[in-house]
Design a protein around this motif. Structure first.
Motif, PDB file in Angstrom:
ATOM      1  N   HIS A  37     -21.689   1.775  -8.782  1.00 47.19           N
ATOM      2  CA  HIS A  37     -22.322   2.950  -9.400  1.00 47.19           C
ATOM      3  C   HIS A  37     -23.305   2.568 -10.507  1.00 47.19           C
ATOM      4  O   HIS A  37     -23.808   3.454 -11.211  1.00 47.19           O
ATOM      5  CB  HIS A  37     -21.253   3.873  -9.997  1.00 47.19           C
ATOM      6  CG  HIS A  37     -20.251   4.390  -9.010  1.00 47.19           C
ATOM      7  ND1 HIS A  37     -20.586   5.257  -7.988  1.00 47.19           N
ATOM      8  CD2 HIS A  37     -18.917   4.147  -8.891  1.00 47.19           C
ATOM      9  CE1 HIS A  37     -19.498   5.541  -7.284  1.00 47.19           C
ATOM     10  NE2 HIS A  37     -18.478   4.878  -7.804  1.00 47.19           N
ATOM     11  N   ALA A  38     -23.583   1.283 -10.681  1.00 49.04           N
ATOM     12  CA  ALA A  38     -24.402   0.845 -11.818  1.00 49.04           C
ATOM     13  C   ALA A  38     -25.775   1.503 -11.829  1.00 49.04           C
ATOM     14  O   ALA A  38     -26.243   1.981 -12.869  1.00 49.04           O
ATOM     15  CB  ALA A  38     -24.535  -0.676 -11.821  1.00 49.04           C
ATOM     16  N   ARG A  72     -29.035   5.599 -15.009  1.00 51.02           N
ATOM     17  CA  ARG A  72     -29.997   6.702 -15.040  1.00 51.02           C
ATOM     18  C   ARG A  72     -29.389   8.010 -15.534  1.00 51.02           C
ATOM     19  O   ARG A  72     -30.103   8.990 -15.764  1.00 51.02           O
ATOM     20  CB  ARG A  72     -30.598   6.923 -13.646  1.00 51.02           C
ATOM     21  CG  ARG A  72     -31.542   5.830 -13.201  1.00 51.02           C
ATOM     22  CD  ARG A  72     -31.984   6.024 -11.752  1.00 51.02           C
ATOM     23  NE  ARG A  72     -32.998   5.060 -11.376  1.00 51.02           N
ATOM     24  CZ  ARG A  72     -32.760   3.796 -11.060  1.00 51.02           C
ATOM     25  NH1 ARG A  72     -31.508   3.352 -11.070  1.00 51.02           N
ATOM     26  NH2 ARG A  72     -33.742   2.963 -10.759  1.00 51.02           N
ATOM     27  N   SER A  73     -28.085   8.031 -15.663  1.00 46.77           N
ATOM     28  CA  SER A  73     -27.393   9.257 -16.053  1.00 46.77           C
ATOM     29  C   SER A  73     -27.498   9.482 -17.559  1.00 46.77           C
ATOM     30  O   SER A  73     -27.275   8.563 -18.346  1.00 46.77           O
ATOM     31  CB  SER A  73     -25.911   9.167 -15.660  1.00 46.77           C
ATOM     32  OG  SER A  73     -25.165  10.177 -16.306  1.00 46.77           O
ATOM     33  N   PRO A  74     -27.797  10.715 -17.983  1.00 52.01           N
ATOM     34  CA  PRO A  74     -27.858  10.994 -19.427  1.00 52.01           C
ATOM     35  C   PRO A  74     -26.509  10.882 -20.119  1.00 52.01           C
ATOM     36  O   PRO A  74     -26.450  10.844 -21.344  1.00 52.01           O
ATOM     37  CB  PRO A  74     -28.394  12.431 -19.479  1.00 52.01           C
ATOM     38  CG  PRO A  74     -28.025  13.029 -18.162  1.00 52.01           C
ATOM     39  CD  PRO A  74     -28.116  11.896 -17.172  1.00 52.01           C
ATOM     40  N   HIS A  75     -25.437  10.818 -19.338  1.00 50.81           N
ATOM     41  CA  HIS A  75     -24.095  10.697 -19.912  1.00 50.81           C
ATOM     42  C   HIS A  75     -23.464   9.339 -19.601  1.00 50.81           C
ATOM     43  O   HIS A  75     -23.001   8.644 -20.502  1.00 50.81           O
ATOM     44  CB  HIS A  75     -23.199  11.831 -19.402  1.00 50.81           C
ATOM     45  CG  HIS A  75     -23.817  13.181 -19.519  1.00 50.81           C
ATOM     46  ND1 HIS A  75     -24.208  13.708 -20.723  1.00 50.81           N
ATOM     47  CD2 HIS A  75     -24.146  14.111 -18.568  1.00 50.81           C
ATOM     48  CE1 HIS A  75     -24.741  14.906 -20.530  1.00 50.81           C
ATOM     49  NE2 HIS A  75     -24.709  15.163 -19.229  1.00 50.81           N
ATOM     50  N   GLN A 131     -37.470  -0.779 -12.142  1.00 52.60           N
ATOM     51  CA  GLN A 131     -37.317   0.668 -12.316  1.00 52.60           C
ATOM     52  C   GLN A 131     -36.462   0.978 -13.541  1.00 52.60           C
ATOM     53  O   GLN A 131     -36.772   1.879 -14.319  1.00 52.60           O
ATOM     54  CB  GLN A 131     -36.711   1.286 -11.059  1.00 52.60           C
ATOM     55  CG  GLN A 131     -37.641   1.264  -9.854  1.00 52.60           C
ATOM     56  CD  GLN A 131     -36.999   1.874  -8.619  1.00 52.60           C
ATOM     57  OE1 GLN A 131     -35.904   2.442  -8.695  1.00 52.60           O
ATOM     58  NE2 GLN A 131     -37.663   1.759  -7.482  1.00 52.60           N
ATOM     59  N   ALA A 132     -35.377   0.226 -13.706  1.00 54.54           N
ATOM     60  CA  ALA A 132     -34.484   0.462 -14.836  1.00 54.54           C
ATOM     61  C   ALA A 132     -35.170   0.159 -16.166  1.00 54.54           C
ATOM     62  O   ALA A 132     -35.000   0.893 -17.144  1.00 54.54           O
ATOM     63  CB  ALA A 132     -33.226  -0.396 -14.694  1.00 54.54           C
ATOM     64  N   ALA A 133     -35.952  -0.918 -16.215  1.00 52.18           N
ATOM     65  CA  ALA A 133     -36.623  -1.310 -17.456  1.00 52.18           C
ATOM     66  C   ALA A 133     -37.632  -0.262 -17.903  1.00 52.18           C
ATOM     67  O   ALA A 133     -37.955  -0.184 -19.096  1.00 52.18           O
ATOM     68  CB  ALA A 133     -37.320  -2.654 -17.273  1.00 52.18           C
ATOM     69  N   LYS A 134     -38.113   0.551 -16.960  1.00 51.84           N
ATOM     70  CA  LYS A 134     -39.089   1.582 -17.295  1.00 51.84           C
ATOM     71  C   LYS A 134     -38.456   2.979 -17.344  1.00 51.84           C
ATOM     72  O   LYS A 134     -39.166   3.979 -17.365  1.00 51.84           O
ATOM     73  CB  LYS A 134     -40.246   1.556 -16.276  1.00 51.84           C
ATOM     74  CG  LYS A 134     -41.073   0.283 -16.356  1.00 51.84           C
ATOM     75  CD  LYS A 134     -42.305   0.327 -15.460  1.00 51.84           C
ATOM     76  CE  LYS A 134     -41.966   0.233 -14.000  1.00 51.84           C
ATOM     77  NZ  LYS A 134     -43.185   0.135 -13.145  1.00 51.84           N
ATOM     78  N   HIS A 135     -37.135   3.001 -17.380  1.00 50.22           N
ATOM     79  CA  HIS A 135     -36.423   4.283 -17.401  1.00 50.22           C
ATOM     80  C   HIS A 135     -35.912   4.569 -18.810  1.00 50.22           C
ATOM     81  O   HIS A 135     -35.493   3.662 -19.529  1.00 50.22           O
ATOM     82  CB  HIS A 135     -35.252   4.248 -16.414  1.00 50.22           C
ATOM     83  CG  HIS A 135     -34.609   5.576 -16.188  1.00 50.22           C
ATOM     84  ND1 HIS A 135     -33.602   6.054 -16.997  1.00 50.22           N
ATOM     85  CD2 HIS A 135     -34.830   6.540 -15.243  1.00 50.22           C
ATOM     86  CE1 HIS A 135     -33.226   7.238 -16.558  1.00 50.22           C
ATOM     87  NE2 HIS A 135     -33.950   7.556 -15.500  1.00 50.22           N
ATOM     88  N   PHE A 151     -33.178   5.802 -19.965  1.00 49.13           N
ATOM     89  CA  PHE A 151     -31.817   5.327 -20.234  1.00 49.13           C
ATOM     90  C   PHE A 151     -31.610   3.919 -19.694  1.00 49.13           C
ATOM     91  O   PHE A 151     -30.904   3.115 -20.306  1.00 49.13           O
ATOM     92  CB  PHE A 151     -30.785   6.281 -19.608  1.00 49.13           C
ATOM     93  CG  PHE A 151     -30.955   7.709 -20.016  1.00 49.13           C
ATOM     94  CD1 PHE A 151     -31.029   8.069 -21.353  1.00 49.13           C
ATOM     95  CD2 PHE A 151     -31.046   8.718 -19.061  1.00 49.13           C
ATOM     96  CE1 PHE A 151     -31.198   9.398 -21.739  1.00 49.13           C
ATOM     97  CE2 PHE A 151     -31.216  10.048 -19.425  1.00 49.13           C
ATOM     98  CZ  PHE A 151     -31.290  10.388 -20.767  1.00 49.13           C
ATOM     99  N   GLY A 152     -32.226   3.630 -18.558  1.00 45.89           N
ATOM    100  CA  GLY A 152     -32.044   2.321 -17.938  1.00 45.89           C
ATOM    101  C   GLY A 152     -32.494   1.169 -18.816  1.00 45.89           C
ATOM    102  O   GLY A 152     -31.891   0.097 -18.797  1.00 45.89           O
ATOM    103  N   CYS A 153     -33.554   1.383 -19.619  1.00 44.82           N
ATOM    104  CA  CYS A 153     -34.030   0.299 -20.480  1.00 44.82           C
ATOM    105  C   CYS A 153     -32.964  -0.129 -21.480  1.00 44.82           C
ATOM    106  O   CYS A 153     -32.911  -1.290 -21.884  1.00 44.82           O
ATOM    107  CB  CYS A 153     -35.325   0.693 -21.192  1.00 44.82           C
ATOM    108  SG  CYS A 153     -35.151   1.965 -22.469  1.00 44.82           S
TER     109      CYS A 153
END
Length: 209
Positions: free
Chosen positions: A78-79, A84-87, A118-122, A124-126
């Motif tokens: 689920h990583a 990406r989840s706000p919670h 994608q995560a680095a530019k998100h 929450f992901g960053c």
């Protein structure tokens, strides 16, 4: 034939009672309890909920390393959704920071090159990328750092990616920090003309090699 005077009328038949309400499928753990056993098997489900994620974070803070590792295991697979989840991103960050590093390595393993970018530019992901760089062994996050540095120009100019670049300057290996400096030198004019890129240049000057 009439009923004798004074005889009572027969009592009406009692209406059938309503069936009992079905028990809830799952019972949410009491928010006042911080025992890991209370959230076992529900970590991912609770992490996606505003109240639940706060409760899980409290449990993580008070758990032992073994209990934290067990909770982290429930987030395997689920990583990419959690970051990406706000919670759930807060739960994932808390586990990366407090659980034994080996218990959080699955997060890095689930991030391939494209998922890393994608995560680095998100929004929450960053944060997750930064926590991984700070906490995991360099060998476990090398593919993550390399993906970011291979796309240095775009990352340094990105509203969220620039924070990842700055984190690499602070927590990366010496060779990775040197690569950042060389990339800055090769694009100094372009970076200083961009608001986010300029932030990276200023951070590099203040931190040094």
């Amino acid at each position: 034939t009439q009923a004798p005077s004074g005889a009572s009328e027969p009592a009406p038949a009692a209406e059938p009672s309503a069936p009992p309400a079905p028990a809830p499928a799952t019972t949410a753990p009491a928010l006042g309890s911080s025992a890991p056993a209370e959230v076992r098997g529900q970590v991912w489900q609770l992490s996606q909920d505003p109240q639940g994620c706060r409760h899980v974070q409290k449990v993580i803070e008070e758990a032992t390393d073994d209990e934290r590792a067990a909770m982290a295991a429930e987030l395997r697979g689920h990583a990419n959704d959690a970051l990406r989840s706000p919670h759930a991103n807060y739960v994932l960050q808390k586990l990366i920071m407090l659980a034994p590093p080996e218990a959080a390595e699955f997060v890095a393993e689930e991030l391939d090159r494209e998922a890393t970018l994608q995560a680095a530019k998100h929004k929450f992901g960053c944060r997750i990328i930064q926590r991984l760089i700070e906490r995991l062994p360099p060998a476990s996050v090398r593919h993550i750092v390399e993906a970011v540095l291979d796309n240095f120009s775009a990352m340094a100019r990105h509203p969220y990616g620039n924070y990842v670049v700055q984190n690499i300057m602070l927590n990366g290996l010496a060779e990775q920090r040197e690569r950042v400096l060389r990339s800055i030198e090769g694009d100094i004019r372009g970076l200083t003309s961009d608001s986010f890129g300029c932030t990276v240049v200023v951070a590099a000057v203040s931190k040094g090699p």
